[in-house]
Enzyme design. Structure first.
Site, mmCIF file in Angstrom:
data_model
loop_
_atom_site.group_PDB
_atom_site.id
_atom_site.type_symbol
_atom_site.label_atom_id
_atom_site.label_comp_id
_atom_site.label_asym_id
_atom_site.label_seq_id
_atom_site.Cartn_x
_atom_site.Cartn_y
_atom_site.Cartn_z
ATOM 1 N N LYS A 110 0.850 -1.202 0.000
ATOM 2 C CA LYS A 110 0.000 0.000 0.000
ATOM 3 C C LYS A 110 0.882 1.247 0.000
ATOM 4 O O LYS A 110 0.614 2.205 -0.710
ATOM 5 C CB LYS A 110 -0.934 0.020 1.230
ATOM 6 C CG LYS A 110 -1.987 -1.072 1.209
ATOM 7 C CD LYS A 110 -3.124 -0.712 0.271
ATOM 8 C CE LYS A 110 -4.294 -1.641 0.249
ATOM 9 N NZ LYS A 110 -4.313 -2.956 -0.213
ATOM 10 N N LYS A 189 -1.229 -10.899 -10.607
ATOM 11 C CA LYS A 189 -1.979 -11.799 -9.730
ATOM 12 C C LYS A 189 -3.463 -11.443 -9.766
ATOM 13 O O LYS A 189 -3.806 -10.254 -9.678
ATOM 14 C CB LYS A 189 -1.439 -11.640 -8.296
ATOM 15 C CG LYS A 189 -2.109 -12.552 -7.289
ATOM 16 C CD LYS A 189 -1.857 -12.105 -5.859
ATOM 17 C CE LYS A 189 -3.100 -11.527 -5.287
ATOM 18 N NZ LYS A 189 -3.511 -11.733 -3.966
ATOM 19 N N LYS A 192 -9.252 -9.063 -6.268
ATOM 20 C CA LYS A 192 -10.473 -8.243 -6.285
ATOM 21 C C LYS A 192 -10.101 -6.772 -6.457
ATOM 22 O O LYS A 192 -10.850 -5.998 -7.030
ATOM 23 C CB LYS A 192 -11.223 -8.405 -4.967
ATOM 24 C CG LYS A 192 -11.782 -9.772 -4.765
ATOM 25 C CD LYS A 192 -12.309 -9.916 -3.338
ATOM 26 C CE LYS A 192 -12.387 -11.352 -2.937
ATOM 27 N NZ LYS A 192 -11.743 -11.632 -1.654
HETATM 28 P P1 ADP Z 1 -8.075 -10.969 -2.908
HETATM 29 O O1 ADP Z 1 -6.561 -10.980 -2.945
HETATM 30 O O2 ADP Z 1 -8.678 -11.134 -4.228
HETATM 31 O O3 ADP Z 1 -8.634 -9.812 -2.147
HETATM 32 P P2 ADP Z 1 -8.469 -12.591 -0.528
HETATM 33 O O4 ADP Z 1 -7.412 -11.735 0.055
HETATM 34 O O5 ADP Z 1 -9.803 -12.557 0.108
HETATM 35 O O6 ADP Z 1 -8.544 -12.259 -2.103
HETATM 36 O O7 ADP Z 1 -7.968 -14.097 -0.572
HETATM 37 C C1 ADP Z 1 -8.656 -15.258 -0.157
HETATM 38 C C2 ADP Z 1 -7.769 -16.469 -0.445
HETATM 39 O O8 ADP Z 1 -7.547 -16.570 -1.848
HETATM 40 C C3 ADP Z 1 -6.382 -16.380 0.199
HETATM 41 O O9 ADP Z 1 -6.012 -17.672 0.642
HETATM 42 C C4 ADP Z 1 -5.496 -15.895 -0.903
HETATM 43 O O10 ADP Z 1 -4.165 -16.312 -0.735
HETATM 44 C C5 ADP Z 1 -6.130 -16.585 -2.094
HETATM 45 N N1 ADP Z 1 -5.883 -15.862 -3.348
HETATM 46 C C6 ADP Z 1 -6.341 -14.633 -3.694
HETATM 47 N N2 ADP Z 1 -5.937 -14.298 -4.927
HETATM 48 C C7 ADP Z 1 -5.206 -15.349 -5.391
HETATM 49 C C8 ADP Z 1 -4.514 -15.628 -6.613
HETATM 50 N N3 ADP Z 1 -4.534 -14.760 -7.614
HETATM 51 N N4 ADP Z 1 -3.862 -16.796 -6.742
HETATM 52 C C9 ADP Z 1 -3.849 -17.696 -5.727
HETATM 53 N N5 ADP Z 1 -4.493 -17.499 -4.555
HETATM 54 C C10 ADP Z 1 -5.164 -16.354 -4.373
#
Ligand code: ADP
Ligand code: TRP
Length: 323
Positions: A110, A189, A192
């Site tokens: 951030k 990657k 969201k």
């Molecule tokens: P985001 O990064 O989209 O906000 P979250 O932080 O809620 O998603 O992640 C929920 C789970 O999904 C975690 O275990 C995170 O490591 C996994 N995750 C999120 N994005 C990815 C990705 N692009 N590839 C692999 N795992 C992911």
């Protein structure tokens, strides 16, 4: 063995969340003690709008139930319904230094983006440690981006245990190499927050637009294409077994098929893959009272377990000075 993981309701769940965590959790629920929760407080570090947070929580709950979390087998709840976790978060904050928290990727990223991070974001890893330690978790299925948070959790538990005895179990991260980092449609990657995600329950029009926007090189129909450096191949292969992957590789390597054609196939594959889940989700949407009961029941079970651990923590630390 006790397995726990959480997801932030900061938007709709996407393929990255599904393959690296949600799908594996559903598989584990067959023969393990499973704990799954919606990390509402974590989402609040970025979502500070009532409608957005409420809808994010509800959508994430529905998505998770639709893809197969069975509340009869798993304990399923919303983080902010279990206050013991925030109590533990405060206690644990004394067992990690500010200098270590400053090294957290979630925080450093951030700063690198020029964002002035709020206090919640700084404390994020401590709350995550509390989520995990309050349930004496053995294993935490996550994507690679959470590896460092698991290391912090183990450090915090060790420091606490050194002061008060072996109260906490040291959790193991469970990261599956194949799905550790799933790329988004722009090759970064999938996340969201990057607007590069393919959502599990996007409608047909939105899904088509997302799949058609997956980044490719400029190789034409008559040229061989490299599967290993291709985001399209990477995303498509998530849906395939070994034999199907071999066939897809051949399609890439043999001239005659264009990216547009392969994208059309992938679009259909995603629709088919999630079609039963989509029906289930629709049913759940029509039984929202039952869904609320599931969450209340899950919160009660989670509270009971966390309360036992917290009672031990209060006694061990001297916070419980009476009785
Ligand atoms: P985001 O990064 O989209 O906000 P979250 O932080 O809620 O998603 O992640 C929920 C789970 O999904 C975690 O275990 C995170 O490591 C996994 N995750 C999120 N994005 C990815 C990705 N692009 N590839 C692999 N795992 C992911
Ligand atoms: N920080 C995790 C993420 O963004 C979500 C989360 C919160 C979590 N608490 C957790 C994951 C505890 C595993 C265990 O993905």
């Amino acid at each position: 063995m006790r397995i726990l993981s959480g997801i932030q309701p900061s938007g709709r769940p996407h393929l990255g969340n599904y393959f690296s965590m949600m799908k594996r959790m559903v598989e584990y629920q067959k023969d393990h003690e499973l704990f799954v929760f919606i990390a509402s407080y974590h989402a609040m570090t970025t979502v500070q709008n009532q409608t957005e947070l409420r809808e994010g929580i509800l959508n994430t709950v529905l998505d998770f139930l639709a893809v197969g979390i069975d509340p009869k087998k798993a304990v399923f709840w919303v983080q902010s319904d279990v206050p013991q976790v925030t109590e533990l978060c405060w206690i644990l904050s004394n067992f990690i230094n500010v200098s270590q928290l400053e090294l957290a990727h979630s925080y450093k990223d951030k700063i690198a983006q020029g964002i002035n991070p709020n206090g919640g974001l700084f404390f994020y890893p401590v709350l995550m440690a509390a989520d995990i330690l309050a349930f004496r978790t053995d294993k935490v299925p996550v994507g690679k981006d959470q590896k460092q948070h698991l290391e912090f959790t183990r450090d915090i538990a060790e420091r606490f245990n050194r002061c008060y005895g072996e109260l906490f179990k040291l959790p193991e991260p469970d990261i599956s190499e194949e799905v550790a980092v799933i790329p988004g449609i722009d090759g970064r990657k999938m996340s969201k927050s990057y607007k590069n995600a393919i959502y599990l329950f996007a409608d047909e029009k939105e899904l088509k637009k997302q799949v058609m926007s997956i980044i490719t090189d400029s190789k034409g129909v008559d040229e061989p294409k490299d599967p290993d450096s291709s985001v399209l191949y990477h995303i498509y292969s998530l849906f395939l077994n070994e034999e199907e992957k071999r066939i897809l590789r051949d399609k890439f390597l043999t001239p005659g098929i264009g990216y547009g054609h392969i994208k059309q196939e992938l679009y259909q594959k995603i629709l088919d893959y999630f079609s039963d889940f989509r029906k289930k989700r629709q049913q759940l949407e029509n039984q929202i009272d039952d869904v609320m009961d599931i969450l209340k029941e899950g919160a009660k079970k989670a509270q009971n377990i966390a309360e036992e651990v917290l009672e031990e923590v209060r006694k061990a630390t001297g916070l419980k000075y009476y009785g």
